[in-house]
Design an enzyme around this catalytic site. Sequence first.
Site, PDB file in Angstrom:
ATOM      1  N   GLU A 118       0.835  -1.197   0.000  1.00  0.00           N
ATOM      2  CA  GLU A 118       0.000   0.000   0.000  1.00  0.00           C
ATOM      3  C   GLU A 118       0.872   1.251   0.000  1.00  0.00           C
ATOM      4  OE1 GLU A 118      -2.068  -2.108   3.635  1.00  0.00           O
ATOM      5  OE2 GLU A 118      -2.961  -0.129   3.274  1.00  0.00           O
ATOM      6  N   LYS A 120       2.254   4.667   1.167  1.00  0.00           N
ATOM      7  CA  LYS A 120       2.273   5.285   2.495  1.00  0.00           C
ATOM      8  C   LYS A 120       1.899   6.762   2.344  1.00  0.00           C
ATOM      9  CE  LYS A 120       5.153   5.829   6.627  1.00  0.00           C
ATOM     10  NZ  LYS A 120       4.927   7.283   6.752  1.00  0.00           N
ATOM     11  N   ASP A 122       1.144  10.568   3.087  1.00  0.00           N
ATOM     12  CA  ASP A 122       1.807  11.532   3.953  1.00  0.00           C
ATOM     13  C   ASP A 122       0.733  12.389   4.615  1.00  0.00           C
ATOM     14  OD1 ASP A 122       4.469  14.020   3.534  1.00  0.00           O
ATOM     15  OD2 ASP A 122       3.849  12.800   5.229  1.00  0.00           O
ATOM     16  N   TYR A 230      -6.385   1.796   6.410  1.00  0.00           N
ATOM     17  CA  TYR A 230      -5.345   0.818   6.105  1.00  0.00           C
ATOM     18  C   TYR A 230      -5.309  -0.372   7.064  1.00  0.00           C
ATOM     19  CZ  TYR A 230      -2.824   3.702   9.569  1.00  0.00           C
ATOM     20  OH  TYR A 230      -2.460   4.415  10.677  1.00  0.00           O
ATOM     21  N   LYS A 319      10.869   3.555   2.445  1.00  0.00           N
ATOM     22  CA  LYS A 319      10.757   4.979   2.161  1.00  0.00           C
ATOM     23  C   LYS A 319      11.383   5.308   0.809  1.00  0.00           C
ATOM     24  CE  LYS A 319       9.175   7.239   4.990  1.00  0.00           C
ATOM     25  NZ  LYS A 319       9.614   7.836   6.267  1.00  0.00           N
ATOM     26  N   CYS A 413      34.150  20.714  26.794  1.00  0.00           N
ATOM     27  CA  CYS A 413      32.712  20.908  26.596  1.00  0.00           C
ATOM     28  C   CYS A 413      32.417  22.375  26.290  1.00  0.00           C
ATOM     29  CB  CYS A 413      31.951  20.461  27.842  1.00  0.00           C
ATOM     30  SG  CYS A 413      30.187  20.828  27.785  1.00  0.00           S
ATOM     31  N   CYS A 416      30.297  23.640  29.681  1.00  0.00           N
ATOM     32  CA  CYS A 416      30.854  23.728  31.042  1.00  0.00           C
ATOM     33  C   CYS A 416      32.375  23.666  31.083  1.00  0.00           C
ATOM     34  CB  CYS A 416      30.274  22.621  31.913  1.00  0.00           C
ATOM     35  SG  CYS A 416      30.881  20.960  31.489  1.00  0.00           S
ATOM     36  N   CYS A 431      30.895  14.813  27.059  1.00  0.00           N
ATOM     37  CA  CYS A 431      31.344  15.706  28.125  1.00  0.00           C
ATOM     38  C   CYS A 431      31.429  14.902  29.412  1.00  0.00           C
ATOM     39  CB  CYS A 431      30.357  16.864  28.277  1.00  0.00           C
ATOM     40  SG  CYS A 431      30.563  17.790  29.806  1.00  0.00           S
ATOM     41  N   CYS A 437      27.360  19.970  34.352  1.00  0.00           N
ATOM     42  CA  CYS A 437      27.187  20.581  33.020  1.00  0.00           C
ATOM     43  C   CYS A 437      25.724  20.980  32.884  1.00  0.00           C
ATOM     44  CB  CYS A 437      27.575  19.591  31.932  1.00  0.00           C
ATOM     45  SG  CYS A 437      27.276  20.208  30.261  1.00  0.00           S
TER      46      CYS A 437
END
Length: 678
Positions: A118, A120, A122, A230, A319, A413, A416, A431, A437
């Site tokens: 089927e 798909k 959107d 569906y 997809k 980092c 921090c 980090c 942090c």
Amino acid sequence: MTKSIPQEKQQRAEKLHEILNHANYQYYVLDTPDLPDAEYDRCLRELQALESEYPALITSDSPTQRVGAEPLAAFTQIRHEMPMLSLDNAFNDEEMEDFDRRIRDRLNSSEPVEYACEPKLDGIAVSLLYRNGILERAATRGDGTVGEDITQNVRTIYSVPLKLLAEDVPALLEVRGEIYMPKAGFNALNERAREVGEKGFVNPRNAAAGSLRQLDSRITAQRPLELCVYSVGVVEGGELPERHSAVLELLNRWGFRINSEMAVAKNIGECLEYYRSLGEKRAQLPYDIDGIVFKVNSIPLQRRLGFVARAPRWATAYKFPAQEEMTRLLDVEFQVGRTGAVTPVARLEPVFVGGVTVSNATLHNRDEIARLGVKVGDTVIIRRAGDVIPQVVSVVESRRPDDARDIEFPAHCPVCDSPVEATPGEAVARCSGGLICSAQRKQAIKHFASRKALDIDGLGDKIVDQLVDEGLLNSVSGLYHLSLEPLMALERMGEKSAQNLLDALEKSKSTTLPKFLYALGIREVGEATARNLARHFGDLDHLMQADSEALQQVEDVGPVVAHYVAEFFEQPHNLEEIEALKQAGIHWKAEVQEEGSQPLAGQTWVLTGKLETLSRSEAKDYLQRLGAKVAGSVSANTHTVVAGPGAGSKLNKARELELPILDEEALMEMLREQGIEI
């Protein structure tokens, strides 16, 4: 006093229902109109006049009742009787062939598997519940467990039958489908917006989502929405065919639109041919699709294959290649997540791709940067992977400027200044600052408060950012020491909002062990793993004392997850935080001990019919706490059937097999005897 209805008027109203419902079915479902518009309008006006003269003729399934309810103040939530799961994705032929191989391996068969194919769509996934053939409610997918009640808006869509067209429908039927906006309707809607100086929608999916979330159904009624179904969810009091494609054909006969491009493939080779064929005509279809859904066509085989935590094993979405565009990489910044992962984010020259303007894209990690060979200043190709997350996929080296510079990963980092460490064998750098942090602190608090964790209503991302930035919140446990006045001092936070947040925090103290474990944010511990850990160990103390070997005895916990769990509970600051949360009042009911001591371990139970005190999901959860497996169909392996009003074929089969049958009252009595508080 109610005006009595002459028999001939009653009969005429019923005839007009039949004429108008049939016309809607021919026009909106089959695309073969057989009633002139003028005649349709005459019939509708005649029915409206009859209902005006005799209001008792008005029924919820009347063709006149699609629009007219008062606007809502807000959407209410609906808990799905059966979760609306996501689908796994495939992005190339090899992944599709792997999917087919896994199916045959699980079935222990070398024979080709038949698939239903089927497009798909959107759009927006929805659930429609029909009782005795009449539309009772409609809900969005939401998080798969809880969605929003959009019944009033869905009633305005003419391809949604208010009453099913046959007498042989189940007493209770849940239908799942996609509400979408065809391309022509989308273009016309945007053209009207431009004519009055309003901003149009970016793409048909956004237009469909915005239309469904109108509090005034009269606005939704003006939008060109369609429904294409569906699958089915809960079915009671009726039998469905044993092939998915036959179920869809039956739904079509009952009044639902199904996709005319649907096909059945005899093997994986035909699936791939179907995918390529639809890909070639994708642009010519009257609606947007972003891939093809393939489902094992045999429903008995679907039952055998079962599910993983959030998706069926017997279905996947292949997809289409995401839309791609070229743009320039202007810079790279580094973000820190709640686990300390330092992620490079590409800052791009804005470009329109996949229906949106993209200015940022993920570069994933150091290894991905090296694989791409990308430099700041490069022209790059970006893709919206799965039409969702923009990512850099390649570099156009022929366009590299002379001043292009290497991307340097930070040694410290960016938030921090703690050292950034790379664990051997991992591509992700992290980090080392932990909760000192602020980036990790913010993300940890946001995760802790999220719906699937402690579900603290009103604690949004911006409020967390403010609380941390203002120095009012330094840890998760600090949430429970917040007070009214400091909260009221926050930007856009009045006394009522502040008090509502404090009330939500108080409410969140009563939770479950699986939710608490998930909320802690242990690496690789999602909802399903948290639930398995809680059920296996029964209480937090036993879990915290478990070593890696003991942890690997838990279902779906391997060496990597076991390592992360054990490591988490070895850290003194984590233990201190857990103790602080318990001291703040966080509590939960004890989980049932490991499987061997669970009273219903090894038993399969089936729920059928309507439960009036418990919801179906609550009953299922209670049974699972006691060790039972809750199945959707009755077989010789079923231990007990719980039957409520409206129970149909499952109850009959249970009687044929002479299985124990409980009503809801007996179920609740049994649960109480086992220590479950209801």
